[in-house]
Each structure stands twice: as C-alpha cells, then as structure tokens.
Enzyme design. Structure first.
Site, PDB file in Angstrom:
ATOM      1  N   ASP A   1      -1.207  -5.103   3.096  1.00 45.48           N
ATOM      2  CA  ASP A   1       0.221  -4.319   3.369  1.00 45.48           C
ATOM      3  C   ASP A   1       0.600  -4.779   4.832  1.00 45.48           C
ATOM      4  O   ASP A   1      -0.254  -4.954   5.583  1.00 45.48           O
ATOM      5  CB  ASP A   1       0.460  -2.942   3.354  1.00 45.48           C
ATOM      6  CG  ASP A   1       1.841  -2.128   3.221  1.00 45.48           C
ATOM      7  OD1 ASP A   1       2.159  -1.839   2.160  1.00 45.48           O
ATOM      8  OD2 ASP A   1       2.734  -2.445   4.094  1.00 45.48           O
TER       9      ASP A   1
ATOM     10  N   ALA B   1       0.819  -1.151  -0.204  1.00 47.77           N
ATOM     11  CA  ALA B   1      -0.043   0.016   0.022  1.00 47.77           C
ATOM     12  C   ALA B   1       0.735   1.260  -0.184  1.00 47.77           C
ATOM     13  O   ALA B   1       0.344   2.404   0.778  1.00 47.77           O
ATOM     14  CB  ALA B   1      -1.057   0.003   1.018  1.00 47.77           C
ATOM     15  N   GLY B   2       2.018   1.143  -0.642  1.00 49.08           N
ATOM     16  CA  GLY B   2       2.908   2.411  -0.818  1.00 49.08           C
ATOM     17  C   GLY B   2       2.551   3.193  -1.891  1.00 49.08           C
ATOM     18  O   GLY B   2       1.458   3.112  -2.261  1.00 49.08           O
TER      19      GLY B   2
ATOM     20  N   ASN C   1      14.069  -8.221  -1.470  1.00 49.22           N
ATOM     21  CA  ASN C   1      12.868  -8.111  -2.136  1.00 49.22           C
ATOM     22  C   ASN C   1      12.337  -9.617  -2.637  1.00 49.22           C
ATOM     23  O   ASN C   1      10.984 -10.025  -2.467  1.00 49.22           O
ATOM     24  CB  ASN C   1      12.862  -7.119  -3.286  1.00 49.22           C
ATOM     25  CG  ASN C   1      12.636  -5.939  -2.837  1.00 49.22           C
ATOM     26  OD1 ASN C   1      12.100  -5.470  -1.626  1.00 49.22           O
ATOM     27  ND2 ASN C   1      12.768  -4.803  -3.974  1.00 49.22           N
TER      28      ASN C   1
ATOM     29  N   VAL D   1       3.015   3.146  -5.185  1.00 50.18           N
ATOM     30  CA  VAL D   1       2.652   2.523  -6.516  1.00 50.18           C
ATOM     31  C   VAL D   1       1.446   1.844  -6.089  1.00 50.18           C
ATOM     32  O   VAL D   1       0.455   1.844  -7.018  1.00 50.18           O
ATOM     33  CB  VAL D   1       3.683   1.387  -6.995  1.00 50.18           C
ATOM     34  CG1 VAL D   1       3.077   1.111  -8.405  1.00 50.18           C
ATOM     35  CG2 VAL D   1       4.771   2.257  -7.490  1.00 50.18           C
TER      36      VAL D   1
ATOM     37  N   HIS E   1      13.415  -4.147 -18.034  1.00 57.19           N
ATOM     38  CA  HIS E   1      12.852  -3.106 -17.767  1.00 57.19           C
ATOM     39  C   HIS E   1      14.350  -2.093 -17.498  1.00 57.19           C
ATOM     40  O   HIS E   1      15.041  -2.272 -16.652  1.00 57.19           O
ATOM     41  CB  HIS E   1      11.954  -3.179 -16.412  1.00 57.19           C
ATOM     42  CG  HIS E   1      11.426  -2.030 -16.099  1.00 57.19           C
ATOM     43  ND1 HIS E   1      10.922  -1.188 -16.765  1.00 57.19           N
ATOM     44  CD2 HIS E   1      11.164  -1.588 -14.633  1.00 57.19           C
ATOM     45  CE1 HIS E   1      10.414  -0.220 -15.978  1.00 57.19           C
ATOM     46  NE2 HIS E   1      10.311  -0.688 -14.948  1.00 57.19           N
TER      47      HIS E   1
ATOM     48  N   ASN F   1      10.532  -4.365  -8.424  1.00 63.07           N
ATOM     49  CA  ASN F   1      11.702  -4.377  -8.999  1.00 63.07           C
ATOM     50  C   ASN F   1      12.939  -5.207  -8.045  1.00 63.07           C
ATOM     51  O   ASN F   1      12.737  -5.256  -7.006  1.00 63.07           O
ATOM     52  CB  ASN F   1      12.399  -3.178  -9.235  1.00 63.07           C
ATOM     53  CG  ASN F   1      11.513  -2.624 -10.562  1.00 63.07           C
ATOM     54  OD1 ASN F   1      11.589  -3.168 -11.317  1.00 63.07           O
ATOM     55  ND2 ASN F   1      11.125  -1.175 -10.372  1.00 63.07           N
TER      56      ASN F   1
HETATM   57  N1  APR Z   1       3.838  -7.583   2.413  1.00 60.04           N
HETATM   58  C1  APR Z   1       3.110  -6.702   2.090  1.00 60.04           C
HETATM   59  N2  APR Z   1       3.538  -5.206   1.982  1.00 60.04           N
HETATM   60  C2  APR Z   1       4.923  -5.024   2.063  1.00 60.04           C
HETATM   61  C3  APR Z   1       5.669  -6.327   2.473  1.00 60.04           C
HETATM   62  C4  APR Z   1       5.244  -7.560   2.531  1.00 60.04           C
HETATM   63  N3  APR Z   1       5.864  -8.546   3.100  1.00 60.04           N
HETATM   64  N4  APR Z   1       6.861  -5.742   2.546  1.00 60.04           N
HETATM   65  C5  APR Z   1       6.829  -4.439   2.296  1.00 60.04           C
HETATM   66  N5  APR Z   1       5.878  -3.988   2.089  1.00 60.04           N
HETATM   67  C6  APR Z   1       5.130  -2.867   1.608  1.00 60.04           C
HETATM   68  C7  APR Z   1       5.581  -1.628   2.588  1.00 60.04           C
HETATM   69  O1  APR Z   1       4.998  -1.623   3.854  1.00 60.04           O
HETATM   70  C8  APR Z   1       5.332  -0.523   1.732  1.00 60.04           C
HETATM   71  O2  APR Z   1       4.097   0.122   2.030  1.00 60.04           O
HETATM   72  O3  APR Z   1       5.309  -2.301   0.420  1.00 60.04           O
HETATM   73  C9  APR Z   1       5.106  -1.072   0.447  1.00 60.04           C
HETATM   74  C10 APR Z   1       6.061  -0.382  -0.665  1.00 60.04           C
HETATM   75  O4  APR Z   1       5.739   0.850  -0.777  1.00 60.04           O
HETATM   76  P1  APR Z   1       6.776   2.103  -1.120  1.00 60.04           P
HETATM   77  O5  APR Z   1       7.946   1.972  -0.423  1.00 60.04           O
HETATM   78  O6  APR Z   1       5.869   3.327  -1.120  1.00 60.04           O
HETATM   79  O7  APR Z   1       7.421   1.694  -2.546  1.00 60.04           O
HETATM   80  P2  APR Z   1       6.617   2.042  -4.100  1.00 60.04           P
HETATM   81  O8  APR Z   1       7.119   3.341  -4.615  1.00 60.04           O
HETATM   82  O9  APR Z   1       5.161   1.901  -3.941  1.00 60.04           O
HETATM   83  O10 APR Z   1       7.324   1.002  -5.311  1.00 60.04           O
HETATM   84  C11 APR Z   1       7.058  -0.448  -4.764  1.00 60.04           C
HETATM   85  O11 APR Z   1       7.187  -0.988  -7.071  1.00 60.04           O
HETATM   86  O12 APR Z   1       7.941   0.456  -9.041  1.00 60.04           O
HETATM   87  C12 APR Z   1       8.154  -0.593  -8.200  1.00 60.04           C
HETATM   88  O13 APR Z   1      10.789  -0.142  -7.984  1.00 60.04           O
HETATM   89  C13 APR Z   1       9.479  -0.002  -7.279  1.00 60.04           C
HETATM   90  O14 APR Z   1       9.929  -2.253  -6.354  1.00 60.04           O
HETATM   91  C14 APR Z   1       9.331  -0.747  -5.930  1.00 60.04           C
HETATM   92  C15 APR Z   1       7.834  -1.145  -6.109  1.00 60.04           C
END
Ligand code: APR
Length: 312
Positions: free
Chosen positions: A35, A11-12, A97, A14, A177, A122
């Site tokens: 999330d 829920a970040g 990741n 993207v 990519h 990614n």
């Molecule tokens: N399960 C669910 N959510 C998780 C987990 C997990 N095991 N681990 C991390 N997260 C959540 C984090 O809590 C965070 O809210 O993933 C979210 C990532 O959000 P952001 O840090 O805002 O990253 P964002 O900019 O959304 O990018 C996410 O997409 O384009 C790609 O390169 C980018 O790999 C990255 C991904």
C-alpha cells in the site's frame, strides 16, 4: 503450501481481509500486503503474522510500500483505490482509480511479468480492462472478481429464506457487477431442485432485487465504507481455485472475445479457474429476456469505458 508468493495490493478493508484469509488458508508461503500509506501495510501485516501462532498457519505475511518484495508473485489481488467522497463525481472517481490501477499494473508488469491479476477495485469491469491494457497480459491472466460475490449474496439470502444449508445452494449470475447483474433463475437450484419449485416467483424476484442492491445495503449500514468480508472471501476463493488448480466453475469478469456474441469488454460469465488462471469460458443457453439483460449490462460497461477514454 500451494504457491510461493501472493501479493495483495491495497491494505484497506478488502485488501487486509484478503491477506488474512490467504494466510489462514496457507495458500502461499509468503503473503505480501502493499500500500502507499506509510505504516499501514507494515502494521496490519505484522499484526496478522502475530496471529499465526494462534491460528497455526505458516504463511509469512509482510507489509510493504514498494514492489521489490512482491517480485515473482504468482498472483496479485488488486484492491487499491479510493472510495467516492462527498462532492466527487463518478467520473472523478473513475479517473482517479484508473490512474491508481495503471500505476499499480506498471509495477506488477515490472516485478512479476508472469503473474495472474485478480481485479477487485471498482468499477470492476472497467478497472480489469485498464489492467489488461497496462500489463499487456493475455486474458487468461487478468480476471475480475464480481460474480462470486454476487452469487454468494444471492445464495446467502436464499439460505435464509428457505432455512437450508448454504452448501446446497447453487446459483449463477452473469453480467456486470451490482445493479446490472443478470441472475439466471433457471440455473439456480437447491441440491439440484430448481428454485422455482421451492419459492414463488414473487419471492425469487425479491431476493434477486436484494442481491442487486446488496452492496448498497451494506454501505447504508456502514455509512463510511463499503463491504469487505464477502468481497475478500470471493477474491480469495478465486485465488484458491487457481493455486490449487481446482478447475472450479465460478462466475468471473472475463475479457470476452466472441463469447455470448460480444467482443473486447469485461463481463461476468461462467469461467473455469485453475492453473494459469482463466482456463475456459462456458457458454450457457439464455432465454430472450436473459440475453437482453446481458446486453443491457454490457452496454453499461461499454459506456463507462467510453466515459473513461473521454477523460484521458
Ligand atoms: N497503491 C497501493 N495502494 C493504494 C494506492 C496505490 N496507488 N492508492 C490507494 N491505495 C490504498 C489506500 O491507501 C487504501 O489503504 O488502497 C486502500 C483502499 O482501501 P479502503 O479505502 O479501505 O477501500 P476498500 O474498502 O478496501 O475497497 C477497495 O475494493 O470492493 C472494492 O469498491 C471497493 O474499489 C474499492 C476497493
């Protein structure tokens, strides 16, 4: 309403943008945002649902921390993961990741064994392979989002350069990519007019270079994060093609099984998306130079997969 349920994992930036777009387009009766962060998916999901009366869309958005509510989702868009932090190597990021994607995919397999996975996290091509291996799903149901974003960036730059509608620009990029993507100049046109008739080779080369570095350009501005509007729009366009069975031809990362002379790796190729996910991979003619660039891109993906296997 196209399907009953679509889940967005992460829920970040993207992920939350994806869930909002899915709801606004009413692509599913329920959009679930999941999330691990306590309160974040709940807060964002509720906020988005509260925008529904204004937008006039009836998709219910829910934010959760576990997967029970995601049971039976037709599609999962995976954006969960962490961004590289100061002092962290690419290998550290890869390992972390991959661990996130493995745990997420085990849950997906448990609660929705018939679902389709669209990978966004990614390094995309490698995370898609982790998802394929963890879920055991056929390649039709594990697809990576890369080319739709790369072509969108390329098309947006061409539209600015020529001052024409983005609707009239068709483009195709293959390969991995980002830096190693392979834009196919001969398949880029403006309402059917080859781009080479409208722009000099120098200008085309400059736009291709800007596209390759498109992700970095955004990071340089944002400083603490990476792009999310265009990546989310790209993932949602793939989901829309699937839930509406549009049979769109979109560049996606697919698990190659002999296409383009390659096997057992994810690489960006033209895919037909519709009911069931990946319906077909289209093989297009490539020049010797484009073939070499695709091979270089594939090598990059293979070496990242090898680096991950060595860490595990
Ligand atoms: N399960 C669910 N959510 C998780 C987990 C997990 N095991 N681990 C991390 N997260 C959540 C984090 O809590 C965070 O809210 O993933 C979210 C990532 O959000 P952001 O840090 O805002 O990253 P964002 O900019 O959304 O990018 C996410 O997409 O384009 C790609 O390169 C980018 O790999 C990255 C991904």
């Amino acid at each position: 309403m196209s399907v009953k349920k679509i889940t967005v994992v992460g829920a970040g930036h993207v992920g939350a943008t994806c869930s909002q777009l899915l709801a606004q387009k009413e692509l599913a009766r329920e959009v679930i945002l999941v999330d691990i962060a306590d309160g974040i998916p709940q807060g964002k999901g509720l906020d988005q649902w509260e925008s529904a009366p204004i937008e006039g869309c009836d998709s219910r958005v829910y934010g959760v921390n576990d997967y029970e509510k995601c049971a039976g989702s037709e599609i999962f868009i995976i954006t969960a993961g962490i961004a590289r932090k100061p002092g962290m190597s690419r290998d550290d990021l890869l390992k972390i990741n991959a661990g996130v994607i493995t745990s997420v995919c085990k849950e997906i397999k448990r609660v929705a064994p018939e679902s389709i996975v669209i990978m966004v996290t990614n390094p995309l091509d490698v995370m898609a392979q982790v998802a394929l291996e963890t879920t055991g799903f056929p390649r039709e149901r594990v697809i990576g989002m890369a080319g739709v974003l790369d072509t969108a960036r390329y098309r947006s730059f061409i539209a600015l350069e020529l001052d024409v509608s983005i609707e009239d620009i068709q483009a195709l990029v293959l390969g991995g990519h980002g830096d190693t993507m392979v834009p196919l100049a001969s398949y880029t046109s403006v309402s059917g007019i080859p781009l080479s008739q409208l722009l000099s080779q120098d200008r085309i080369d400059a736009l291709v270079e800007r596209t390759r570095k498109g992700g970095g350009e955004i990071v340089a501005y944002l400083k603490t994060g990476s792009a999310y509007y265009a990546p989310a729009a790209a993932a949602v366009q793939m989901a829309e093609a699937i839930v509406k069975d549009k049979k769109r031809i979109l560049p996606c990362a697919a698990w190659l099984q002999g296409e383009y002379g390659m096997k057992d790796l994810y690489l960006g190729v033209p895919c037909q998306l519709g009911e069931g996910g990946l319906q077909r991979i289209l093989e297009v003619e490539l020049s010797a130079e484009e073939t070499a660039a695709l091979e270089y891109s594939a090598e990059h993906v293979r070496s990242t997969v090898a680096a991950l296997k060595a860490l595990q």
